[in-house]
Write a protein that holds these residues in place. Sequence first.
Motif, PDB file in Angstrom:
ATOM      1  N   ILE A  74       0.815  -1.199   0.000  1.00 52.16           N
ATOM      2  CA  ILE A  74       0.078   0.029   0.010  1.00 52.16           C
ATOM      3  C   ILE A  74       0.686   1.337  -0.050  1.00 52.16           C
ATOM      4  N   ILE A  75       1.737   1.326   0.804  1.00 55.79           N
ATOM      5  CA  ILE A  75       2.813   2.488   0.956  1.00 55.79           C
ATOM      6  C   ILE A  75       3.479   2.477  -0.568  1.00 55.79           C
ATOM      7  N   VAL A  76       4.138   1.571  -0.744  1.00 53.47           N
ATOM      8  CA  VAL A  76       4.908   1.559  -2.243  1.00 53.47           C
ATOM      9  C   VAL A  76       3.830   2.228  -3.463  1.00 53.47           C
ATOM     10  N   ALA A  77       2.751   1.358  -3.699  1.00 53.62           N
ATOM     11  CA  ALA A  77       2.027   1.575  -4.787  1.00 53.62           C
ATOM     12  C   ALA A  77       1.218   2.981  -4.480  1.00 53.62           C
ATOM     13  N   GLY A  78       0.889   3.306  -3.374  1.00 52.73           N
ATOM     14  CA  GLY A  78       0.146   4.537  -3.043  1.00 52.73           C
ATOM     15  C   GLY A  78       0.962   5.966  -3.486  1.00 52.73           C
ATOM     16  N   ILE A  79       2.211   5.731  -2.955  1.00 49.47           N
ATOM     17  CA  ILE A  79       3.199   6.978  -3.163  1.00 49.47           C
ATOM     18  C   ILE A  79       3.612   6.871  -4.660  1.00 49.47           C
ATOM     19  N   THR A  80       3.619   5.714  -5.158  1.00 51.10           N
ATOM     20  CA  THR A  80       4.137   5.897  -6.584  1.00 51.10           C
ATOM     21  C   THR A  80       3.037   6.358  -7.637  1.00 51.10           C
ATOM     22  N   THR A  81       1.814   6.059  -7.224  1.00 56.54           N
ATOM     23  CA  THR A  81       0.442   6.444  -7.823  1.00 56.54           C
ATOM     24  C   THR A  81       0.444   8.174  -7.727  1.00 56.54           C
ATOM     25  N   VAL A  82       0.773   8.410  -6.318  1.00 58.62           N
ATOM     26  CA  VAL A  82       0.592  10.056  -6.171  1.00 58.62           C
ATOM     27  C   VAL A  82       1.618  10.699  -7.000  1.00 58.62           C
ATOM     28  N   LEU A  83       3.051  10.365  -7.135  1.00 54.65           N
ATOM     29  CA  LEU A  83       4.199  10.906  -7.782  1.00 54.65           C
ATOM     30  C   LEU A  83       3.850  10.910  -9.207  1.00 54.65           C
ATOM     31  N   ALA A  84       3.534   9.764  -9.722  1.00 46.83           N
ATOM     32  CA  ALA A  84       3.266   9.301 -11.177  1.00 46.83           C
ATOM     33  C   ALA A  84       1.940  10.546 -11.745  1.00 46.83           C
ATOM     34  N   LEU A  85       1.086  10.710 -10.938  1.00 43.52           N
ATOM     35  CA  LEU A  85       0.149  11.672 -11.149  1.00 43.52           C
ATOM     36  C   LEU A  85       0.442  12.980 -11.160  1.00 43.52           C
ATOM     37  N   VAL A  86       1.152  13.416 -10.238  1.00 44.79           N
ATOM     38  CA  VAL A  86       1.754  14.899 -10.260  1.00 44.79           C
ATOM     39  C   VAL A  86       2.642  15.155 -11.160  1.00 44.79           C
ATOM     40  N   LEU A 141      12.095   1.283  -4.343  1.00 47.89           N
ATOM     41  CA  LEU A 141      11.046   0.749  -4.952  1.00 47.89           C
ATOM     42  C   LEU A 141      10.266   1.818  -5.883  1.00 47.89           C
ATOM     43  N   ILE A 142      10.169   2.853  -4.937  1.00 48.88           N
ATOM     44  CA  ILE A 142       9.179   4.076  -5.648  1.00 48.88           C
ATOM     45  C   ILE A 142       9.598   4.704  -6.774  1.00 48.88           C
ATOM     46  N   ILE A 143      11.045   5.025  -6.768  1.00 48.80           N
ATOM     47  CA  ILE A 143      11.658   5.752  -7.795  1.00 48.80           C
ATOM     48  C   ILE A 143      11.463   4.994  -9.123  1.00 48.80           C
ATOM     49  N   PRO A 144      11.925   3.451  -8.893  1.00 49.42           N
ATOM     50  CA  PRO A 144      11.762   2.783 -10.457  1.00 49.42           C
ATOM     51  C   PRO A 144      10.419   2.744 -10.828  1.00 49.42           C
ATOM     52  N   TYR A 145       9.473   2.559  -9.683  1.00 48.64           N
ATOM     53  CA  TYR A 145       8.152   2.235 -10.215  1.00 48.64           C
ATOM     54  C   TYR A 145       7.574   3.452 -10.835  1.00 48.64           C
ATOM     55  N   THR A 146       7.897   4.650 -10.197  1.00 42.20           N
ATOM     56  CA  THR A 146       7.291   5.912 -10.787  1.00 42.20           C
ATOM     57  C   THR A 146       8.089   5.963 -12.315  1.00 42.20           C
ATOM     58  N   ALA A 147       9.238   5.901 -12.516  1.00 37.51           N
ATOM     59  CA  ALA A 147       9.774   5.940 -13.801  1.00 37.51           C
ATOM     60  C   ALA A 147       9.070   4.807 -14.649  1.00 37.51           C
ATOM     61  N   MET A 148       8.860   3.653 -14.514  1.00 35.13           N
ATOM     62  CA  MET A 148       8.169   2.938 -15.265  1.00 35.13           C
ATOM     63  C   MET A 148       6.792   3.231 -15.857  1.00 35.13           C
ATOM     64  N   ASN A 149       5.780   3.655 -14.762  1.00 36.88           N
ATOM     65  CA  ASN A 149       4.692   4.015 -14.975  1.00 36.88           C
ATOM     66  C   ASN A 149       4.524   5.407 -15.615  1.00 36.88           C
ATOM     67  N   LEU A 150       5.504   6.502 -15.708  1.00 37.84           N
ATOM     68  CA  LEU A 150       5.292   7.731 -16.165  1.00 37.84           C
ATOM     69  C   LEU A 150       4.782   7.698 -17.637  1.00 37.84           C
ATOM     70  N   PRO A 151       5.581   6.705 -18.262  1.00 39.30           N
ATOM     71  CA  PRO A 151       4.857   6.845 -19.930  1.00 39.30           C
ATOM     72  C   PRO A 151       3.664   6.782 -20.038  1.00 39.30           C
ATOM     73  N   LEU A 152       2.924   5.883 -19.300  1.00 41.38           N
ATOM     74  CA  LEU A 152       1.687   5.813 -19.683  1.00 41.38           C
ATOM     75  C   LEU A 152       0.694   6.777 -19.040  1.00 41.38           C
ATOM     76  N   THR A 153       1.270   7.364 -18.015  1.00 42.28           N
ATOM     77  CA  THR A 153       0.540   8.476 -17.161  1.00 42.28           C
ATOM     78  C   THR A 153       0.605   9.503 -18.347  1.00 42.28           C
ATOM     79  N   VAL A 154       1.832   9.911 -18.780  1.00 44.73           N
ATOM     80  CA  VAL A 154       1.879  11.172 -19.704  1.00 44.73           C
ATOM     81  C   VAL A 154       1.230  10.909 -20.694  1.00 44.73           C
ATOM     82  N   TRP A 155       1.117   9.810 -21.280  1.00 45.46           N
ATOM     83  CA  TRP A 155       0.324   9.636 -22.804  1.00 45.46           C
ATOM     84  C   TRP A 155      -1.163   9.778 -22.340  1.00 45.46           C
TER      85      TRP A 155
END
Length: 278
Positions: A74-86, A141-155
């Motif tokens: 929950i912590i890792v996925a939640g923070i990753t989601t917030v960072l990716a959205l911002v 974990l949060i940094i790689p997860y955010t980087a891997m999910n940013l392309p989809l978020t941006v698109w």
Amino acid sequence: MSRSITQRILLYIAVVLILIWCVFPLYWAFISSIKPDRDLFEKNPSLFPKRITFENYVKVFKERPFHINIKNSIIVAGITTVLALVVGSLAGYAIARLKFRGKVIVMSLILAVSMFPQVSILGSLFLILRGLKLINTYTGLIIPYTAMNLPLTVWVLQSFFRELPKEVEESAFIDGASKLRTLWSIVLPMSAPGLVATGLLTFIAAWNEFLFALTFMQKPSLYTVPVAVALFKGASQYEIPWGQLMAAAVIVTLPLVILVLVFQNRIIAGLSAGAVKG
């Protein structure tokens, strides 16, 4: 029987078959989780449990620190989601609305990043994180997860931002609002379907990720849910606790299924933004 009726019947049959194909694994995991262990290895397994017990669910939390694994995810996925959205909102809005040279190149590079298989960068990424002392940390974990999910978020978000009427933003500019204020107060509230869609997809991707979590989290107290479930052990090395595995799978999957069903309309709207012009 007319041709249209035949086509409709075939369509309904295809929908039912696809539904069974998608739902049956979750159903089988659930009925396996509520069966006693001795009933899991019947010669002729039944689609309906003969005896029902919830001891597997109790054992998952009583014999293992599974609540800690859920907290980690929950912590890792939640923070990753917030960072990716911002970050994705800022980047997507800039690409959709600002005029600058090399926009096509930027979008191509963003798309290219998403094509890298995880295993190809695993070794070098491990060395980088170890040098930064981020192994066995949430940040690692949060940094790689955010980087891997940013392309989809941006698109997804830039496609959604393009569909929003420019007149509303221009009115805000006339009233003296800055671009950041316009993004925060006007664009993002209007982009709720896109934000929900990308947020859920990012959360699910981070929640289910296994390879990075297995490599970068080497302490049992820091395992995320996929790693913890994969490393479930029985009373001996020759025993696999299938009942507990199925119970854990239901526990971590059912909430995601419910979230997707609740927000399915927003997810469809967000993912289909920009698909139709006119």
